[in-house]
Design a protein around this motif. Structure first.
Motif, PDB file in Angstrom:
ATOM      1  N   GLY A  85      20.989   3.355  -7.854  1.00 23.48           N
ATOM      2  CA  GLY A  85      20.251   3.524  -6.594  1.00 23.48           C
ATOM      3  C   GLY A  85      19.012   2.643  -6.612  1.00 23.48           C
ATOM      4  N   PHE A  86      18.475   2.368  -5.439  1.00 18.17           N
ATOM      5  CA  PHE A  86      17.317   1.476  -5.327  1.00 18.17           C
ATOM      6  C   PHE A  86      16.023   2.205  -5.691  1.00 18.17           C
ATOM      7  CE2 PHE A  86      20.543  -0.568  -2.822  1.00 18.17           C
ATOM      8  CZ  PHE A  86      20.336  -1.916  -3.032  1.00 18.17           C
ATOM      9  N   ASP A  87      15.139   1.484  -6.350  1.00 15.10           N
ATOM     10  CA  ASP A  87      13.818   2.052  -6.676  1.00 15.10           C
ATOM     11  C   ASP A  87      13.050   2.370  -5.406  1.00 15.10           C
ATOM     12  OD1 ASP A  87      13.799   1.649  -9.675  1.00 15.10           O
ATOM     13  OD2 ASP A  87      14.138  -0.417  -9.014  1.00 15.10           O
ATOM     14  N   ALA A 145       7.967  -8.203  -0.511  1.00 14.48           N
ATOM     15  CA  ALA A 145       8.476  -7.602  -1.755  1.00 14.48           C
ATOM     16  C   ALA A 145       9.001  -8.692  -2.696  1.00 14.48           C
ATOM     17  CB  ALA A 145       9.579  -6.587  -1.433  1.00 14.48           C
ATOM     18  N   ASP A 146       9.649  -9.702  -2.119  1.00 18.05           N
ATOM     19  CA  ASP A 146      10.164 -10.830  -2.910  1.00 18.05           C
ATOM     20  C   ASP A 146       9.015 -11.582  -3.579  1.00 18.05           C
ATOM     21  OD1 ASP A 146      12.434 -12.677  -3.578  1.00 18.05           O
ATOM     22  OD2 ASP A 146      11.216 -14.081  -2.396  1.00 18.05           O
ATOM     23  N   SER A 147       7.881 -11.709  -2.869  1.00 17.39           N
ATOM     24  CA  SER A 147       6.736 -12.432  -3.431  1.00 17.39           C
ATOM     25  C   SER A 147       6.156 -11.713  -4.652  1.00 17.39           C
ATOM     26  CB  SER A 147       5.642 -12.642  -2.374  1.00 17.39           C
ATOM     27  OG  SER A 147       4.890 -11.457  -2.169  1.00 17.39           O
ATOM     28  N   LEU A 148       6.429 -10.406  -4.732  1.00 19.73           N
ATOM     29  CA  LEU A 148       5.960  -9.625  -5.887  1.00 19.73           C
ATOM     30  C   LEU A 148       6.872  -9.780  -7.089  1.00 19.73           C
ATOM     31  CD1 LEU A 148       5.141  -6.064  -4.496  1.00 19.73           C
ATOM     32  CD2 LEU A 148       3.511  -7.767  -5.295  1.00 19.73           C
ATOM     33  N   ASP A 172      14.367  -2.859  -7.840  1.00 17.09           N
ATOM     34  CA  ASP A 172      15.415  -3.084  -6.846  1.00 17.09           C
ATOM     35  C   ASP A 172      14.950  -2.472  -5.539  1.00 17.09           C
ATOM     36  OD1 ASP A 172      17.315  -4.381  -8.500  1.00 17.09           O
ATOM     37  OD2 ASP A 172      17.823  -2.450  -9.423  1.00 17.09           O
ATOM     38  N   VAL A 173      14.820  -3.321  -4.527  1.00 15.08           N
ATOM     39  CA  VAL A 173      14.290  -2.880  -3.232  1.00 15.08           C
ATOM     40  C   VAL A 173      15.326  -3.154  -2.147  1.00 15.08           C
ATOM     41  CG1 VAL A 173      12.487  -3.255  -1.493  1.00 15.08           C
ATOM     42  CG2 VAL A 173      11.909  -3.312  -3.932  1.00 15.08           C
ATOM     43  N   LEU A 174      15.640  -2.131  -1.377  1.00 12.96           N
ATOM     44  CA  LEU A 174      16.490  -2.328  -0.202  1.00 12.96           C
ATOM     45  C   LEU A 174      15.620  -2.232   1.041  1.00 12.96           C
ATOM     46  CD1 LEU A 174      19.367  -2.513   1.153  1.00 12.96           C
ATOM     47  CD2 LEU A 174      19.268  -0.011   1.296  1.00 12.96           C
ATOM     48  N   VAL A 175      15.690  -3.243   1.886  1.00 14.16           N
ATOM     49  CA  VAL A 175      15.029  -3.174   3.186  1.00 14.16           C
ATOM     50  C   VAL A 175      16.124  -3.009   4.227  1.00 14.16           C
ATOM     51  CG1 VAL A 175      13.579  -4.355   4.873  1.00 14.16           C
ATOM     52  CG2 VAL A 175      13.119  -4.633   2.420  1.00 14.16           C
ATOM     53  N   GLU A 176      16.056  -1.911   4.978  1.00 14.09           N
ATOM     54  CA  GLU A 176      17.046  -1.684   6.020  1.00 14.09           C
ATOM     55  C   GLU A 176      16.546  -2.289   7.324  1.00 14.09           C
ATOM     56  OE1 GLU A 176      19.158   2.418   5.642  1.00 14.09           O
ATOM     57  OE2 GLU A 176      17.006   2.779   5.591  1.00 14.09           O
ATOM     58  N   GLY A 177      17.359  -3.187   7.909  1.00 11.41           N
ATOM     59  CA  GLY A 177      17.019  -3.737   9.216  1.00 11.41           C
ATOM     60  C   GLY A 177      16.356  -5.096   9.111  1.00 11.41           C
ATOM     61  N   ASP A 203       0.811  -1.223   0.000  1.00 11.13           N
ATOM     62  CA  ASP A 203       0.000   0.000   0.000  1.00 11.13           C
ATOM     63  C   ASP A 203       0.843   1.272   0.000  1.00 11.13           C
ATOM     64  OD1 ASP A 203      -2.161  -1.644   0.126  1.00 11.13           O
ATOM     65  OD2 ASP A 203      -2.905  -0.958   2.060  1.00 11.13           O
ATOM     66  N   GLN A 204       1.867   1.308   0.841  1.00 15.53           N
ATOM     67  CA  GLN A 204       2.593   2.562   1.047  1.00 15.53           C
ATOM     68  C   GLN A 204       3.826   2.696   0.141  1.00 15.53           C
ATOM     69  OE1 GLN A 204      -0.081   3.739   2.400  1.00 15.53           O
ATOM     70  NE2 GLN A 204       1.104   5.027   3.808  1.00 15.53           N
ATOM     71  N   SER A 205       4.223   1.639  -0.536  1.00 17.29           N
ATOM     72  CA  SER A 205       5.274   1.772  -1.545  1.00 17.29           C
ATOM     73  C   SER A 205       4.662   1.439  -2.902  1.00 17.29           C
ATOM     74  CB  SER A 205       6.451   0.835  -1.256  1.00 17.29           C
ATOM     75  OG  SER A 205       6.298  -0.413  -1.922  1.00 17.29           O
ATOM     76  N   GLU A 206       5.405   1.768  -3.945  1.00 21.72           N
ATOM     77  CA  GLU A 206       4.920   1.447  -5.287  1.00 21.72           C
ATOM     78  C   GLU A 206       5.743   0.331  -5.899  1.00 21.72           C
ATOM     79  OE1 GLU A 206       4.978   5.332  -7.036  1.00 21.72           O
ATOM     80  OE2 GLU A 206       3.352   5.952  -5.702  1.00 21.72           O
ATOM     81  N   THR A 207       6.218  -0.566  -5.062  1.00 23.42           N
ATOM     82  CA  THR A 207       7.056  -1.672  -5.533  1.00 23.42           C
ATOM     83  C   THR A 207       6.331  -2.488  -6.613  1.00 23.42           C
ATOM     84  OG1 THR A 207       8.038  -1.832  -3.337  1.00 23.42           O
ATOM     85  CG2 THR A 207       8.358  -3.705  -4.803  1.00 23.42           C
TER      86      THR A 207
END
Ligand SMILES: [Zn+2]
Ligand SMILES: [Zn+2]
Length: 344
Positions: free
Chosen positions: A233-235, A183-186, A166-171, A157-161
């Protein structure tokens, strides 16, 4: 009944409590599994922002179970049915609730904090806060529906992935891990960043699921961006650190025209120089809690086996020795400890 009760700062104990009785609009749930999350650990430590919680308090807000008894007005659920709870209860009548933004209700209350929670053999919940669990989803897996719904809100909902991003998840805490698997499932190319302390349990957990990881204590942002995105850079960057550094360094990883979504709640004030983000028209967004549909998304992802819940849920901690799980979580020796109360 048995209950895990917070009795002070960094003090939890198992106590014998009376089994509660449901009111007319309430359901008595026999708890099967109940997870431990970052906010439980903040509460356990009585960190700032949590010291208002009255103790002794039965902790626990993310859980699964079966309906054991229903109040006289309850007509959507029946005894024996598998359920999970939306533990952040909106008031239903403030501006935000009426405006379709019930996840940021002005008068919300949280099970296990404002009221007794689910680290117990039984818990009470209003009918309107329950979701039915699909038959093919086990109660052990369904226990992490709530944190998964935080991730489905942040990512869906809150991202447009979109696929291929390319998605970076911090933490790599529970919300970071779950955001990464959503995000991987997408079909996004996901990288999760962590620190030295995450290299023994949390980053390998992701590697085992085929998700790339990076230890940002031995790689600078430029190198990470070079290695994973050809220097563009990451999308999308999702900050799930819960630490000021997630915001302070996070913008260094986003591409121009990309998106930065904060789902972790920073522990203290951050200092951010926004000029590069403005010049790059980076979209900065936040994500808080989740809505009814985010719980349904989480349950459907589990129903489709799109999330390897088995790999994430850690049932190695005993509900009779709860302190162990809190300590291990603080040391990053586990990611999503889940206490088992029931059998099945
Ligand atoms: Zn939680
Ligand atoms: Zn409200």
């Amino acid at each position: 009944m048995k209950a895990i009760v917070q009795t002070g700062s960094e003090a939890v104990e198992v106590q014998e409590r009376e089994q509660p009785t449901p009111g007319p609009d309430e359901v008595l749930v026999e708890v099967h599994s109940a997870g431990l999350c970052g906010s439980d650990v903040h509460a356990y430590k009585y960190d700032g922002g949590y010291e208002w919680i009255p103790i002794p308090r039965i902790m626990g807000h993310e859980y699964s179970g079966r309906v054991a008894e229903v109040g006289e007005n309850v007509d959507q659920f029946e005894v024996g049915q598998k359920v999970i709870e939306e533990p952040i209860h909106d008031c239903g009548h403030c501006f935000q609730c009426k405006n379709g933004q019930e996840n940021v209700c002005q008068n919300f209350s949280i099970s296990g904090m404002h009221t007794d929670g689910a680290y117990a053999d039984y818990t009470i919940v209003g009918e309107r806060h329950l979701h039915a669990v699909p038959e093919s989803v086990s109660l052990r897996d369904a226990a992490i529906t709530e944190p998964t719904s935080i991730a489905t809100r942040a990512v869906l909902d809150q991202s447009e992935t979109t696929p291929g991003d390319d998605v970076l998840v911090e933490g790599p805490g529970p919300i970071g891990v779950l955001s990464a698997v959503v995000a991987d499932s997408l079909g996004a190319n996901v990288v999760v960043s962590g620190l030295d302390k995450d290299t023994s349990y949390r980053l390998p957990l992701l590697e085992d699921q085929g998700i790339d990881t990076v230890n940002v204590q031995d790689r600078d942002p430029e190198t990470v961006v070079g290695e994973h995105t050809d220097g563009i850079g990451f999308d999308v960057v999702v900050d799930a650190t819960g630490h000021r550094s997630g915001l302070e360094s996070g913008l260094d990883y986003v591409r121009k025209g990309g998106q930065f979504v904060m789902v972790g709640i920073p522990n203290e004030e951050a200092e951010v120089f926004m000029a590069p983000a403005v010049r790059g028209e980076v979209e900065v967004n936040t994500s808080y809690g989740s809505k009814w549909r985010n719980f349904e998304q989480a349950l459907r992802l589990m129903e489709r086996d799109a999330i390897d819940v088995d790999a994430i849920v850690d049932t190695s901690y005993d509900a009779d020795e709860p302190e162990e799980a809190f300590r291990a979580f603080l040391e990053s020796e586990t990611c999503k400890p889940v206490f088992t109360f029931g059998e099945d």
